[in-house]
Design an enzyme around this catalytic site. Sequence first.
Site, PDB file in Angstrom:
ATOM      1  N   GLU A   3       0.836  -1.211   0.000  1.00  0.00           N
ATOM      2  CA  GLU A   3       0.000   0.000   0.000  1.00  0.00           C
ATOM      3  C   GLU A   3       0.866   1.255   0.000  1.00  0.00           C
ATOM      4  O   GLU A   3       1.842   1.338   0.739  1.00  0.00           O
ATOM      5  CB  GLU A   3      -0.887  -0.021   1.248  1.00  0.00           C
ATOM      6  CG  GLU A   3      -2.277   0.479   0.986  1.00  0.00           C
ATOM      7  CD  GLU A   3      -3.047  -0.402   0.024  1.00  0.00           C
ATOM      8  OE1 GLU A   3      -3.177   0.001  -1.157  1.00  0.00           O
ATOM      9  OE2 GLU A   3      -3.536  -1.467   0.416  1.00  0.00           O
ATOM     10  N   HIS A   4       0.486   2.215  -0.842  1.00  0.00           N
ATOM     11  CA  HIS A   4       1.246   3.475  -1.003  1.00  0.00           C
ATOM     12  C   HIS A   4       2.669   3.199  -1.496  1.00  0.00           C
ATOM     13  O   HIS A   4       3.582   3.976  -1.231  1.00  0.00           O
ATOM     14  CB  HIS A   4       1.267   4.284   0.300  1.00  0.00           C
ATOM     15  CG  HIS A   4      -0.072   4.900   0.625  1.00  0.00           C
ATOM     16  ND1 HIS A   4      -0.480   6.107   0.106  1.00  0.00           N
ATOM     17  CD2 HIS A   4      -1.099   4.447   1.382  1.00  0.00           C
ATOM     18  CE1 HIS A   4      -1.694   6.395   0.554  1.00  0.00           C
ATOM     19  NE2 HIS A   4      -2.103   5.388   1.326  1.00  0.00           N
ATOM     20  N   THR A   5       2.846   2.084  -2.187  1.00  0.00           N
ATOM     21  CA  THR A   5       4.155   1.778  -2.769  1.00  0.00           C
ATOM     22  C   THR A   5       4.179   2.060  -4.264  1.00  0.00           C
ATOM     23  O   THR A   5       5.252   2.265  -4.830  1.00  0.00           O
ATOM     24  CB  THR A   5       4.513   0.291  -2.552  1.00  0.00           C
ATOM     25  OG1 THR A   5       3.377  -0.492  -2.901  1.00  0.00           O
ATOM     26  CG2 THR A   5       4.883   0.020  -1.100  1.00  0.00           C
ATOM     27  N   ASP A  12      -4.220   0.390  -9.475  1.00  0.00           N
ATOM     28  CA  ASP A  12      -5.625   0.043  -9.682  1.00  0.00           C
ATOM     29  C   ASP A  12      -5.910  -0.319 -11.140  1.00  0.00           C
ATOM     30  O   ASP A  12      -6.589  -1.299 -11.437  1.00  0.00           O
ATOM     31  CB  ASP A  12      -6.532   1.209  -9.270  1.00  0.00           C
ATOM     32  CG  ASP A  12      -6.381   1.562  -7.793  1.00  0.00           C
ATOM     33  OD1 ASP A  12      -5.704   0.800  -7.068  1.00  0.00           O
ATOM     34  OD2 ASP A  12      -6.932   2.597  -7.377  1.00  0.00           O
ATOM     35  N   SER A  36     -11.862   0.569  -5.875  1.00  0.00           N
ATOM     36  CA  SER A  36     -11.452   1.022  -7.200  1.00  0.00           C
ATOM     37  C   SER A  36     -12.532   0.962  -8.267  1.00  0.00           C
ATOM     38  O   SER A  36     -12.316   0.488  -9.379  1.00  0.00           O
ATOM     39  CB  SER A  36     -10.220   0.242  -7.654  1.00  0.00           C
ATOM     40  OG  SER A  36      -9.460   1.098  -8.440  1.00  0.00           O
ATOM     41  N   SER A  37     -13.691   1.508  -7.916  1.00  0.00           N
ATOM     42  CA  SER A  37     -14.728   1.673  -8.940  1.00  0.00           C
ATOM     43  C   SER A  37     -14.248   2.644 -10.015  1.00  0.00           C
ATOM     44  O   SER A  37     -14.660   2.555 -11.172  1.00  0.00           O
ATOM     45  CB  SER A  37     -16.018   2.193  -8.316  1.00  0.00           C
ATOM     46  OG  SER A  37     -15.868   3.521  -7.843  1.00  0.00           O
ATOM     47  N   TYR A  71      -3.563  12.390   0.840  1.00  0.00           N
ATOM     48  CA  TYR A  71      -2.890  11.554  -0.162  1.00  0.00           C
ATOM     49  C   TYR A  71      -1.752  12.344  -0.796  1.00  0.00           C
ATOM     50  O   TYR A  71      -0.619  11.865  -0.906  1.00  0.00           O
ATOM     51  CB  TYR A  71      -3.899  11.099  -1.223  1.00  0.00           C
ATOM     52  CG  TYR A  71      -3.370  10.087  -2.215  1.00  0.00           C
ATOM     53  CD1 TYR A  71      -3.439   8.718  -1.951  1.00  0.00           C
ATOM     54  CD2 TYR A  71      -2.792  10.488  -3.414  1.00  0.00           C
ATOM     55  CE1 TYR A  71      -2.957   7.777  -2.856  1.00  0.00           C
ATOM     56  CE2 TYR A  71      -2.294   9.563  -4.327  1.00  0.00           C
ATOM     57  CZ  TYR A  71      -2.389   8.214  -4.043  1.00  0.00           C
ATOM     58  OH  TYR A  71      -1.891   7.297  -4.942  1.00  0.00           O
TER      59      TYR A  71
END
Length: 349
Positions: A22-24, A151, A105-106, A198
């Site tokens: 995550e956040h990578t 995503d 992730s819609s 973010y």
Amino acid sequence: MRVSAARSVTASAPGRVNLIGEHTDYNGGFVLPFALPQRTTVTLTPADRWSVTSHETVTAGALEPTGTWADYVLGVAWALNEAGHEIGPFAAEVSSDVPLGSGLSSSAALECATLTAAIELAGLGIPLGARPALAQRAENAFVGVPCGIMDQSASILAQPGHALLLDCASLETEHIPFGGTVLVIDTKAPHRLVDGEYAARRSACEAAASALGVPSLRQAAGLSELDGVLLRRARHVTTENDRVLAVAELLRAGQVREIGPLMTDSHMSLRYDFEVTVPELDIAVTAALEGGAYGARMTGGGFGGCVIALVEPRDVANVAESVENAFARAGFTAPVSFVATPSGGAALV
Ligand code: ADP
Ligand code: MG
């Protein structure tokens, strides 16, 4: 001369959960998502002007941002044109069973379904490997969300029964069989401060890389020159990359339940070092572990959204109930849980 009826093309693309990493992605690191069974379907029909229909219809005379949800669709046409792939106006019809704005992730599902249909409609020969970056460009430059490439890669490249190991620097991929049972817990926590936080995490990572004299945190050899907030942000990213590779290695060896503790470590790192969790996420993780999960972590950008728990199939109900009870005690909105199996990426329908 007869004018032939306009041809319609339909494609669908899935949402995703991220098993770990995550956040990578925007730090040139590793991610390991898989595609959800829930998908967004888009039908494109050539038209005189642009229109996009979901719960409402948005029309546009030109490919300029409208400031509405329809920009995820229009942005894909814009990105194709920007890249020199000409595509004329279309009417887009959208339907979806991917929960919107829950961190599943819609947005990528909508972009990638649109992109897949648009490539077919215009007869463009764009290889699969080049597609995630086009969908990402739509979201970055047209919608204005500075997301990484995870995503869209998951939504386009994922294979049923597999998690997708993606090196976000080289864009190399490996499809790793994954048969674990993952319970997705939508905490229903309202997204708070998401955009600003973010962006702040991204710039902290860039500042840490520049203090270390490396182009991105992927290249960081050690963190001893950092302290305070930058140290904690960078430490999350570097330890998370290590965890992704360790999880990939365990899955290759068929040791599925052994990844649980690494998932929980990832959550703790996101909680204390990267500071992107909220009480709903932390309480869901603790309650899932108390209910018998092998491991649990927030998935997606954080500040709300979903937790995933790795569970034995027979423990699904116990884990879900443990989280429901903890939420009731805390006075939170009731969570919604479902079991997710790894599904396939974008496809024509
Ligand atoms: P996530 O991608 O995790 O669901 P985002 O905030 O990135 O959350 O994207 C959600 C947004 O994408 C929605 O608020 C909406 O603007 C747009 N969107 C996605 N799918 C649809 C859809 N099927 N119909 C209309 N808008 C959609
Ligand atoms: Mg999104």
